[in-house]
Design a protein around this motif. Structure first.
Motif, short mmCIF file in Angstrom:
data_model
loop_
_atom_site.label_atom_id
_atom_site.label_comp_id
_atom_site.label_asym_id
_atom_site.label_seq_id
_atom_site.Cartn_x
_atom_site.Cartn_y
_atom_site.Cartn_z
N HIS A 154 0.80 -1.22 0.00
CA HIS A 154 0.00 0.00 0.00
C HIS A 154 0.84 1.28 0.00
O HIS A 154 0.33 2.36 0.23
CB HIS A 154 -0.92 0.01 1.22
N ARG A 155 2.16 1.17 -0.24
CA ARG A 155 3.00 2.35 -0.20
C ARG A 155 3.98 2.38 -1.37
O ARG A 155 4.27 1.35 -1.97
CB ARG A 155 3.75 2.43 1.12
N TYR A 156 4.47 3.56 -1.66
CA TYR A 156 5.46 3.77 -2.70
C TYR A 156 6.81 4.02 -2.04
O TYR A 156 6.90 4.74 -1.04
CB TYR A 156 5.10 4.96 -3.58
N VAL A 157 7.86 3.46 -2.61
CA VAL A 157 9.21 3.63 -2.08
C VAL A 157 10.07 4.24 -3.17
O VAL A 157 10.08 3.78 -4.31
CB VAL A 157 9.81 2.27 -1.63
N ALA A 158 10.79 5.30 -2.80
CA ALA A 158 11.70 5.97 -3.73
C ALA A 158 13.12 5.87 -3.19
O ALA A 158 13.38 6.26 -2.04
CB ALA A 158 11.30 7.42 -3.91
N ASP A 159 14.00 5.30 -3.98
CA ASP A 159 15.42 5.21 -3.65
C ASP A 159 16.18 6.07 -4.64
O ASP A 159 15.96 5.97 -5.85
CB ASP A 159 15.93 3.77 -3.75
N ILE A 160 17.07 6.90 -4.14
CA ILE A 160 17.89 7.71 -5.03
C ILE A 160 19.35 7.53 -4.63
O ILE A 160 19.67 7.49 -3.44
CB ILE A 160 17.48 9.20 -4.99
N SER A 161 20.19 7.36 -5.61
CA SER A 161 21.63 7.30 -5.36
C SER A 161 22.32 8.27 -6.31
O SER A 161 22.04 8.30 -7.50
CB SER A 161 22.17 5.88 -5.50
N ILE A 162 23.18 9.06 -5.73
CA ILE A 162 23.92 10.08 -6.47
C ILE A 162 25.40 9.76 -6.35
O ILE A 162 25.92 9.64 -5.25
CB ILE A 162 23.62 11.49 -5.92
N LYS A 163 26.04 9.61 -7.49
CA LYS A 163 27.48 9.33 -7.50
C LYS A 163 28.19 10.55 -8.06
O LYS A 163 27.82 11.09 -9.09
CB LYS A 163 27.79 8.11 -8.36
N GLY A 164 29.20 10.95 -7.33
CA GLY A 164 29.99 12.08 -7.75
C GLY A 164 31.45 11.73 -7.85
O GLY A 164 31.84 10.57 -7.67
N LYS A 165 32.24 12.74 -8.10
CA LYS A 165 33.67 12.52 -8.26
C LYS A 165 34.30 11.99 -6.97
O LYS A 165 35.09 11.06 -7.00
CB LYS A 165 34.33 13.83 -8.67
N ASP A 166 33.93 12.56 -5.83
CA ASP A 166 34.54 12.17 -4.56
C ASP A 166 33.52 11.72 -3.52
O ASP A 166 33.83 11.65 -2.33
CB ASP A 166 35.32 13.35 -3.97
N PHE A 167 32.30 11.41 -3.93
CA PHE A 167 31.27 11.09 -2.94
C PHE A 167 30.20 10.18 -3.53
O PHE A 167 30.03 10.09 -4.73
CB PHE A 167 30.61 12.37 -2.42
N ASP A 168 29.47 9.51 -2.65
CA ASP A 168 28.29 8.71 -2.98
C ASP A 168 27.22 9.05 -1.94
O ASP A 168 27.50 9.02 -0.74
CB ASP A 168 28.57 7.21 -2.93
N ILE A 169 26.02 9.32 -2.42
CA ILE A 169 24.90 9.64 -1.52
C ILE A 169 23.76 8.70 -1.85
O ILE A 169 23.42 8.51 -3.02
CB ILE A 169 24.44 11.10 -1.71
N LYS A 170 23.15 8.12 -0.82
CA LYS A 170 21.98 7.27 -1.00
C LYS A 170 20.89 7.75 -0.05
O LYS A 170 21.18 8.11 1.09
CB LYS A 170 22.31 5.81 -0.70
N SER A 171 19.67 7.69 -0.54
CA SER A 171 18.53 8.09 0.29
C SER A 171 17.33 7.24 -0.08
O SER A 171 17.15 6.86 -1.24
CB SER A 171 18.23 9.57 0.05
N THR A 172 16.49 6.97 0.91
CA THR A 172 15.26 6.20 0.71
C THR A 172 14.12 6.91 1.39
O THR A 172 14.27 7.45 2.49
CB THR A 172 15.40 4.79 1.31
N SER A 173 12.98 6.92 0.73
CA SER A 173 11.78 7.52 1.30
C SER A 173 10.59 6.68 0.91
O SER A 173 10.56 6.06 -0.16
CB SER A 173 11.62 8.95 0.76
N ASP A 174 9.57 6.66 1.78
CA ASP A 174 8.34 5.95 1.43
C ASP A 174 7.15 6.82 1.80
O ASP A 174 7.22 7.66 2.68
CB ASP A 174 8.26 4.58 2.09
N SER A 175 6.06 6.60 1.05
CA SER A 175 4.86 7.41 1.22
C SER A 175 3.66 6.64 0.72
O SER A 175 3.78 5.67 -0.03
CB SER A 175 5.02 8.71 0.43
N LYS A 176 2.48 7.11 1.11
CA LYS A 176 1.25 6.47 0.64
C LYS A 176 0.88 6.89 -0.78
O LYS A 176 0.18 6.17 -1.48
CB LYS A 176 0.09 6.81 1.57
N ASP A 177 1.37 8.06 -1.22
CA ASP A 177 1.15 8.50 -2.60
C ASP A 177 2.48 8.82 -3.25
O ASP A 177 3.52 8.81 -2.60
CB ASP A 177 0.18 9.68 -2.67
#
Length: 71
Positions: free
Chosen positions: A46-69
Motif C-alpha cells: 500500500h506504499r510507494y518507495v523511492a530510492d535515489i543514489s547520487i554518484k559524484g567525483k569524490d562522494f556517494d549519496i543514498k537516500s530512501t523515502s516511502d509514502s502512501k502516494d
C-alpha cells in the motif's frame, strides 16, 4: 548529468519525472561534480518507495523515502 529512472510495479508519469528533476536541481547547488543519478521507484503493498543514489567525483549519496502516494 544523466538521470536513470527505474520503475518497479509502477508506471512513471511525466509529473513524477518533473518532480524528481526539480528536487535534484536543488542538490546540484551543493554538489557540482555529480556524475550519475539513479532513481528507483517501486510499489510495495500500500506504499510507494523511492530510492535515489547520487554518484559524484569524490562522494556517494543514498537516500530512501516511502509514502502512501507518489508525491
Amino acid at each position: 548529468m544523466h538521470i536513470d529512472y527505474i520503475a518497479r510495479k509502477v508506471t512513471l508519469t511525466d509529473q513524477v519525472r518533473q518532480f524528481t528533476e526539480k528536487k535534484v536541481a536543488k542538490v546540484e547547488k551543493y554538489f557540482q561534480d555529480i556524475l550519475d543519478i539513479r532513481v528507483e521507484i517501486s510499489q510495495e503493498r500500500h506504499r510507494y518507495v523511492a530510492d535515489i543514489s547520487i554518484k559524484g567525483k569524490d562522494f556517494d549519496i543514498k537516500s530512501t523515502s516511502d509514502s502512501k502516494d507518489m508525491t
